[in-house]
Design a protein around this motif. Structure first.
Motif, PDB file in Angstrom:
ATOM      1  N   SER A   1     -11.405 -67.900  35.969  1.00 34.55           N
ATOM      2  CA  SER A   1     -10.373 -67.593  36.005  1.00 34.55           C
ATOM      3  C   SER A   1      -9.321 -65.857  35.270  1.00 34.55           C
ATOM      4  CB  SER A   1      -9.310 -67.507  34.725  1.00 34.55           C
ATOM      5  OG  SER A   1     -10.412 -69.242  34.285  1.00 34.55           O
TER       6      SER A   1
ATOM      7  N   ASP B   1      -8.420 -64.570  44.970  1.00 32.70           N
ATOM      8  CA  ASP B   1      -7.739 -65.974  45.394  1.00 32.70           C
ATOM      9  C   ASP B   1      -8.501 -66.798  44.551  1.00 32.70           C
ATOM     10  OD1 ASP B   1      -9.217 -67.185  46.904  1.00 32.70           O
ATOM     11  OD2 ASP B   1      -8.459 -66.838  48.496  1.00 32.70           O
ATOM     12  N   PHE B   2      -7.519 -68.063  44.684  1.00 31.40           N
ATOM     13  CA  PHE B   2      -8.193 -69.379  44.006  1.00 31.40           C
ATOM     14  C   PHE B   2      -9.034 -69.496  44.277  1.00 31.40           C
ATOM     15  CE2 PHE B   2      -8.417 -74.278  43.267  1.00 31.40           C
ATOM     16  CZ  PHE B   2      -8.592 -73.716  41.647  1.00 31.40           C
ATOM     17  N   ASP B   3      -9.733 -69.870  45.930  1.00 32.01           N
ATOM     18  CA  ASP B   3     -10.350 -70.695  46.189  1.00 32.01           C
ATOM     19  C   ASP B   3     -11.488 -69.318  46.515  1.00 32.01           C
ATOM     20  OD1 ASP B   3      -9.288 -73.415  47.758  1.00 32.01           O
ATOM     21  OD2 ASP B   3      -9.480 -71.533  49.458  1.00 32.01           O
TER      22      ASP B   3
ATOM     23  N   ARG C   1     -11.902 -67.781  43.854  1.00 34.41           N
ATOM     24  CA  ARG C   1     -12.353 -67.716  42.192  1.00 34.41           C
ATOM     25  C   ARG C   1     -13.147 -69.402  41.650  1.00 34.41           C
ATOM     26  NH1 ARG C   1      -6.747 -66.829  42.139  1.00 34.41           N
ATOM     27  NH2 ARG C   1      -6.966 -68.793  40.717  1.00 34.41           N
ATOM     28  N   GLN C   2     -13.390 -70.218  42.817  1.00 36.75           N
ATOM     29  CA  GLN C   2     -14.352 -71.456  42.659  1.00 36.75           C
ATOM     30  C   GLN C   2     -15.393 -71.961  43.036  1.00 36.75           C
ATOM     31  OE1 GLN C   2     -11.722 -73.620  41.121  1.00 36.75           O
ATOM     32  NE2 GLN C   2     -11.274 -72.018  40.951  1.00 36.75           N
TER      33      GLN C   2
ATOM     34  N   ALA D   1      -6.549 -62.637  39.069  1.00 35.96           N
ATOM     35  CA  ALA D   1      -6.089 -63.181  40.128  1.00 35.96           C
ATOM     36  C   ALA D   1      -5.001 -63.145  41.273  1.00 35.96           C
ATOM     37  CB  ALA D   1      -5.216 -64.604  39.689  1.00 35.96           C
TER      38      ALA D   1
ATOM     39  N   THR E   1     -16.530 -71.420  37.649  1.00 38.24           N
ATOM     40  CA  THR E   1     -15.696 -71.163  37.914  1.00 38.24           C
ATOM     41  C   THR E   1     -15.419 -69.897  37.162  1.00 38.24           C
ATOM     42  OG1 THR E   1     -13.630 -72.323  37.012  1.00 38.24           O
ATOM     43  CG2 THR E   1     -15.267 -73.202  38.766  1.00 38.24           C
TER      44      THR E   1
ATOM     45  N   HIS F   1      -2.679 -70.757  39.286  1.00 40.71           N
ATOM     46  CA  HIS F   1      -3.552 -71.522  38.595  1.00 40.71           C
ATOM     47  C   HIS F   1      -3.072 -72.855  38.170  1.00 40.71           C
ATOM     48  CE1 HIS F   1      -3.856 -67.280  36.731  1.00 40.71           C
ATOM     49  NE2 HIS F   1      -3.190 -66.988  36.853  1.00 40.71           N
TER      50      HIS F   1
ATOM     51  N   ARG G   1       0.221 -74.848  46.677  1.00 37.78           N
ATOM     52  CA  ARG G   1      -0.187 -73.664  48.163  1.00 37.78           C
ATOM     53  C   ARG G   1       1.397 -73.764  49.101  1.00 37.78           C
ATOM     54  NH1 ARG G   1      -6.540 -73.552  48.081  1.00 37.78           N
ATOM     55  NH2 ARG G   1      -6.540 -71.970  47.228  1.00 37.78           N
TER      56      ARG G   1
ATOM     57  N   GLN H   1      -0.228 -76.506  40.229  1.00 36.83           N
ATOM     58  CA  GLN H   1       0.037 -75.914  38.317  1.00 36.83           C
ATOM     59  C   GLN H   1       1.095 -76.589  37.956  1.00 36.83           C
ATOM     60  OE1 GLN H   1      -0.015 -71.262  38.930  1.00 36.83           O
ATOM     61  NE2 GLN H   1       0.983 -70.997  37.328  1.00 36.83           N
TER      62      GLN H   1
END
Length: 184
Positions: free
Chosen positions: A52, A22-24, A26-27, A70, A50, A134, A110, A101
């Motif tokens: 992508s 998830d986004f978190d 990927r950071q 993702a 990070t 994204h 979110r 996004q």
């Protein structure tokens, strides 16, 4: 456990596994991830790196390659053909430091019922969806240099002199197309 220490940038390779993040996740540049095979891998990248969707990570010997995918997340999606309304919605969400996004005629964030209520109050119509997220990178993250907080915060300070703030600004268009002269 496999240690993934590099982002692969040198063309096509045989992918050995994928990891859905998830986004978190990927950071994070250092973490344990689960591969599609059920196995685990350690991500040990340079701090601030990070990930992508579509990035490929590899081990130190460049023999094992993992594609990052993702994950679908719970999002609120607001389609809006009224550009002024879309700008207002983005302004108010951004003012709350909500990752966005941004599209030409829509914005996604979110899913959060409080934010949905705010957007509805502004005149938008949030729709729930399960999609990959994204968001825009921060202004200080444009080139993948990590998550910086270089923006200033208002701090009081004194001057030995006074400032004169009477000046004119350029003419600004009004929604009806006429011009107004702003004064500061």
């Amino acid at each position: 456990m496999i240690r993934l220490v590099h982002k692969h940038h040198d063309g096509a390779v045989q992918i050995n596994a994928t990891a859905v993040l998830d986004f978190d996740a990927r950071q994070k540049s250092r973490q344990r991830i689960v591969l599609d095979s059920g196995g685990a891998a350690g991500v040990v990248l340079a701090r601030g790196t990070t990930l992508s969707d579509g990035d490929v990570l590899t081990d130190a010997d460049r023999l094992f390659f993992v594609r990052i995918v993702a994950a679908a997340e719970s999002l609120s999606y607001v389609h809006c053909v009224d550009r002024l309304l879309l700008n207002r919605i983005c302004y108010h969400l951004g003012n709350r430091h909500v990752p966005l996004q941004v599209h030409a005629d829509a914005v996604a964030y979110r899913h959060d019922h409080v934010l949905d209520a705010m957007v509805t109050g502004l005149g938008g119509r949030p729709q729930f969806c399960q999609c990959a997220f994204h968001p825009e990178p921060g202004a200080y993250d444009q080139h993948g240099h990590g998550h910086g907080h270089g923006h200033g915060h208002g701090h009081e300070h004194e001057h030995e002199h006074e400032h004169e703030h009477e000046h004119e600004h350029a003419a600004a268009p009004l929604p009806d197309g006429s011009l107004t002269r702003a004064h500061g």
